[in-house]
Design an enzyme around this catalytic site. Structure first.
Site, PDB file in Angstrom:
ATOM      1  N   GLY A   1       0.786  -1.182  -0.045  1.00 20.09           N
ATOM      2  CA  GLY A   1       0.040  -0.018   0.151  1.00 20.09           C
ATOM      3  C   GLY A   1       0.776   1.155  -0.130  1.00 20.09           C
ATOM      4  O   GLY A   1       2.071   1.098   0.214  1.00 20.09           O
ATOM      5  N   PRO A   2       0.414   2.534  -0.347  1.00 16.91           N
ATOM      6  CA  PRO A   2       0.920   3.691  -0.304  1.00 16.91           C
ATOM      7  C   PRO A   2       1.530   4.007   1.074  1.00 16.91           C
ATOM      8  O   PRO A   2       1.274   3.500   2.144  1.00 16.91           O
ATOM      9  CB  PRO A   2      -0.152   4.725  -0.700  1.00 16.91           C
TER      10      PRO A   2
ATOM     11  N   THR B   1      -0.684   4.359   5.271  1.00 17.42           N
ATOM     12  CA  THR B   1      -1.939   3.729   5.299  1.00 17.42           C
ATOM     13  C   THR B   1      -2.020   2.864   6.312  1.00 17.42           C
ATOM     14  O   THR B   1      -3.016   2.409   6.535  1.00 17.42           O
ATOM     15  CB  THR B   1      -2.163   3.077   3.959  1.00 17.42           C
TER      16      THR B   1
ATOM     17  N   THR C   1       2.420  -0.943   9.060  1.00 17.51           N
ATOM     18  CA  THR C   1       3.111  -1.343  10.442  1.00 17.51           C
ATOM     19  C   THR C   1       2.086  -1.683  11.402  1.00 17.51           C
ATOM     20  O   THR C   1       2.225  -2.250  12.271  1.00 17.51           O
ATOM     21  CB  THR C   1       4.103  -0.482  10.593  1.00 17.51           C
TER      22      THR C   1
ATOM     23  N   HIS D   1      -3.504  36.324 -13.235  1.00 21.23           N
ATOM     24  CA  HIS D   1      -3.158  35.041 -13.510  1.00 21.23           C
ATOM     25  C   HIS D   1      -3.963  34.197 -12.626  1.00 21.23           C
ATOM     26  O   HIS D   1      -4.649  33.042 -13.317  1.00 21.23           O
ATOM     27  CB  HIS D   1      -1.631  34.397 -13.076  1.00 21.23           C
ATOM     28  N   GLU D   2      -4.175  34.196 -11.512  1.00 22.43           N
ATOM     29  CA  GLU D   2      -4.939  33.382 -10.591  1.00 22.43           C
ATOM     30  C   GLU D   2      -6.535  33.701 -10.845  1.00 22.43           C
ATOM     31  O   GLU D   2      -7.188  32.790 -10.868  1.00 22.43           O
ATOM     32  CB  GLU D   2      -4.713  33.824  -9.046  1.00 22.43           C
TER      33      GLU D   2
ATOM     34  N   HIS E   1      -7.347  31.222 -13.821  1.00 26.19           N
ATOM     35  CA  HIS E   1      -7.641  29.864 -13.270  1.00 26.19           C
ATOM     36  C   HIS E   1      -9.005  29.820 -12.725  1.00 26.19           C
ATOM     37  O   HIS E   1      -9.534  28.500 -12.817  1.00 26.19           O
ATOM     38  CB  HIS E   1      -6.556  29.411 -12.361  1.00 26.19           C
TER      39      HIS E   1
ATOM     40  N   ASP F   1       2.147  25.145 -15.162  1.00 22.90           N
ATOM     41  CA  ASP F   1       0.833  24.847 -15.645  1.00 22.90           C
ATOM     42  C   ASP F   1       0.903  24.149 -16.973  1.00 22.90           C
ATOM     43  O   ASP F   1       0.302  23.135 -17.303  1.00 22.90           O
ATOM     44  CB  ASP F   1      -0.040  26.136 -15.996  1.00 22.90           C
TER      45      ASP F   1
END
Length: 674
Positions: A226-227, A230, A233, A447-448, A451, A524
């Site tokens: 698993g990643p 998660t 252990t 710019h923002e 978006h 971007d």
């Protein structure tokens, strides 16, 4: 069944420790040193005393020159033979008073009259013992000391081989104590399927005969995949805690040393410890450090890691689960493990522990929230809904950061605003107030705003606009933050195209308003290009059809891919580049059309960012729908920044007023406007 907690060579933390001194050993050595001290004081004077004839002792006694003395019968000399030890006065001009007291000793025969002279002086004490035994002990004790030193330096060291200076051939597995380090399933949340997978292991450890009567064989090894974060252990510890058996924990890197053969020796010793403590659970964390595919990279088949892997394979192959020992391992790179390690009879069961879903995240938050003082307005369900993609460790860190944020603000409890601030810090980076002039701020704001405008127009279901800011975070001068409304298991072609279109909005927002654009869109463009290339080469979302291009041959070196062998013709590669370009160009034109059609909304979003620095997604939606912000906006500007802007505006106003007063009046008496 042997109880490892009672074995003499293990401490409370499970580590192999040197043997401790037992009380009786301490008592024996204290007695030896006590005898040595007594003998030292008894024999010290006699050893340094002057020998004088016996008749001189009698003569000095008659003259009153004897200070003190002791008489010992000497059986070796026969009847009336004595040893005398004492102190005598001697004339010495350099001494104080002209008299010096010096020790003496004498041995020989004393007649009855001579003996009576000594007795009448009352300067002598008669002892029944003689000096033979003290002299004998004084001669033997140095040899006993030498033997004892050799024992502690060599014999005990050889006994403790593996726990002292000669420890590199022994296992470094740590034994967790049952009471202090015990973990149960109540403390593990968000992985119910994985708990069901390992539940039969618990039953086997509790009652092995239940499975043996049916002729069944429990898996020798269980590999948890698993990643990171998660709970692999933690789940292994919970299995041991539920079964109430010893839990040995070791990392894969603990086997690998500079010397060839040390890792193999540690593997053998680890399995031997497991057999002695059966039934028990042995957990190997990050097993890919030692279980990586053989023959990969440099070193051939004779290096230390491969020798260690070979030893592990042999031990697991000959391991009998009827002995009550279960091997569990964890990794987030199962693709690099050696195939021989995953065959039946070794790690023959794979338990996948993925990222938690909505209910799992809420359960994890409830577990970690027990240790934190939360306010009544904190809703764990809303936090779980706002954190898709967070692992268990991320959620624990989220609550911890929220507590730290509340503590910095001198609060008594953690509030919802603290959790939101902690989430922004974890997901997007910490705010950093970087000095920017008005031109940079304006460029960043548009710019923002580009978006944010496209995100508000396109994102409706799975993703929503969360927050927009021109305060630098991380390495970005501004951020448009989007959040998933649910767990995203897959994306359609249209959703991927919307992502590319939204990525292009920033550069178009700059260009439409200012007629120029900056290099702020570098990330971007890179992100959009990666999405488009995956669409063409991996996901079959182009006119080239459902074909996977760019199959590669992986060369495993240090567990990662370092080269690719492309099975493509030049013509196909050219067509792939054209398709990628068409996708990006098409979405760029689409984004430009959306921004130009909603130019007034773009301008108002940018103005709101310049005024408040940070606005929420609902404020952008209100501007798009109603042309203005209708809900309250909490400004993030500091008081110092507000005061500086106010002073700057007043200075500009005064300067403009002075310039207008200096201008001559216009014809007709009308006042000129600057």
């Amino acid at each position: 069944m042997s109880d490892p907690s009672k074995t003499p060579n293990r401490g409370q933390n499970g580590k192999n420790q040197p043997e401790r001194f037992q009380p009786k050993v301490i008592i024996i050595w204290l007695a030896i040193f006590g005898v040595m001290a007594v003998l030292w004081f008894q024999t010290d004077k006699s050893a340094a005393a002057n020998e004088i004839p016996m008749y001189d002792v009698v003569l000095a006694t008659e003259e009153g020159m004897i200070e003190s003395g002791k008489i010992y019968p000497n059986p070796n000399g026969g009847l009336n033979y004595y040893d005398i030890v004492g102190e005598i006065r001697v004339e010495n001009d350099t001494a104080e008073g002209g008299i010096q007291i010096v020790p003496f000793k004498a041995d020989g025969k004393l007649g009855d009259e001579q003996y009576e002279i000594l007795q009448r002086s009352k300067k002598f004490e008669e002892n029944e013992s003689n000096t033979f035994l003290p002299q004998l002990l004084a001669g033997l004790i140095p040899f006993l000391l030498i033997i004892g030193i050799l024992y502690f330096l060599f014999v005990r060291q050889l006994r403790m081989a593996g726990r002292g200076a000669l420890s590199f051939g022994k296992s470094k597995a740590k034994l967790l104590t049952r009471d202090k380090d015990k973990v149960t399933f109540k403390e593990v949340a968000g992985c119910d399927e994985a708990k069901e997978e390992v539940s039969e292991v618990i039953e086997f450890l509790k009652d092995p005969k239940k499975f043996q009567r049916m002729g069944g064989r429990i898996p020798t090894g269980i590999l948890m995949v698993g990643p990171p974060g998660t709970g692999k252990t933690l789940l292994a510890k919970a299995v041991a805690g539920e079964a109430e058996v010893p839990f040995f924990s070791i990392s894969g890197s603990d086997f690998v040393e500079m010397f060839v053969g040390v890792g193999a020796s540690r593997v053998r010793d680890m399995f031997e410890q497991g057999r002695k403590s059966a039934p028990c659970l042995i957990f190997i964390d990050e097993i890919d450090a030692v279980g990586r595919q053989r023959g990969a990279g440099l070193g051939g088949g004779n290096d230390e890691r491969e020798q260690t892997l070979n030893s592990l394979l042999v031990e697991m192959d000959g391991f009998d689960t009827t002995e009550g020992v279960i091997i569990m391992a964890a990794t987030n790179r199962p693709d690099v493990l050696d195939k021989a390690l995953l065959r039946p009879g070794r790690f023959d069961r794979e338990v996948v522990i993925g990222l938690p879903d909505l209910q799992g995240r809420e359960d994890i938050l409830k577990v970690h929230a027990k240790k934190i003082k939360l306010s009544e307005n904190v809703d764990l369900k809303n936090i779980a809904r706002a954190t898709p993609g967070f692992a268990g460790a991320d959620l624990a860190n989220l609550l911890n950061e929220g507590a730290l944020t509340a503590a910095r603000k001198n609060k008594n409890k953690v509030e919802m605003i603290d959790i939101h601030d902690a989430k922004d810090k974890i997901s997007f980076g910490r705010e950093r107030r970087q000095l920017m002039d008005e031109e940079d701020k304006r460029m960043t704001a548009f710019h923002e705003a580009g978006h944010a405008l496209i995100a508000a127009l396109l994102y409706k279901t799975k993703i929503k606009l969360y927050k927009v800011t021109i305060i630098p975070r991380g390495r970005a001068l501004g951020l448009t933050m989007s959040t998933a409304t649910k767990d995203i298991l897959g994306q359609s072609k249209k959703e991927l195209q919307d992502d590319i279109c939204m990525a292009m909005g920033g550069r178009i927002g700059e260009e439409v308003e200012t007629g120029d654009f900056s290099n702020g869109a570098a990330m971007d463009i890179k992100q959009a290009t990666n999405i488009a290339r995956h669409m063409v080469c991996d996901w079959g979302m182009s006119s080239l059809g459902p074909i996977a291009f760019g199959d590669n041959e992986e060369h495993l070196f240090l567990g990662r891919e370092i080269s690719k062998t492309h099975n493509l013709s030049e013509e196909t590669a050219k067509r792939i580049d054209e398709e990628v370009s068409n996708i990006i160009t098409g979405q760029f034109d689409r984004a430009k059309e959306l921004v130009e059609d909603n130019h007034e909304a773009l301008r108002k979003i940018a103005e709101a960012l310049l005024e408040y620095e940070t606005i929420e997604g609902k404020h952008v939606q209100e501007i798009v729908e109603f042309g203005e912000i209708r809900s309250e906006v909490i400004s993030t500007k500091t008081e110092e920044l507000k005061n500086e802007e106010k002073k700057s505006e007043e200075a500009v106003s005064e300067e403009a007023q002075e310039e207008s007063e200096e201008l001559p009046p216009a014809v007709g008496g009308a006042q000129a406007i600057a």
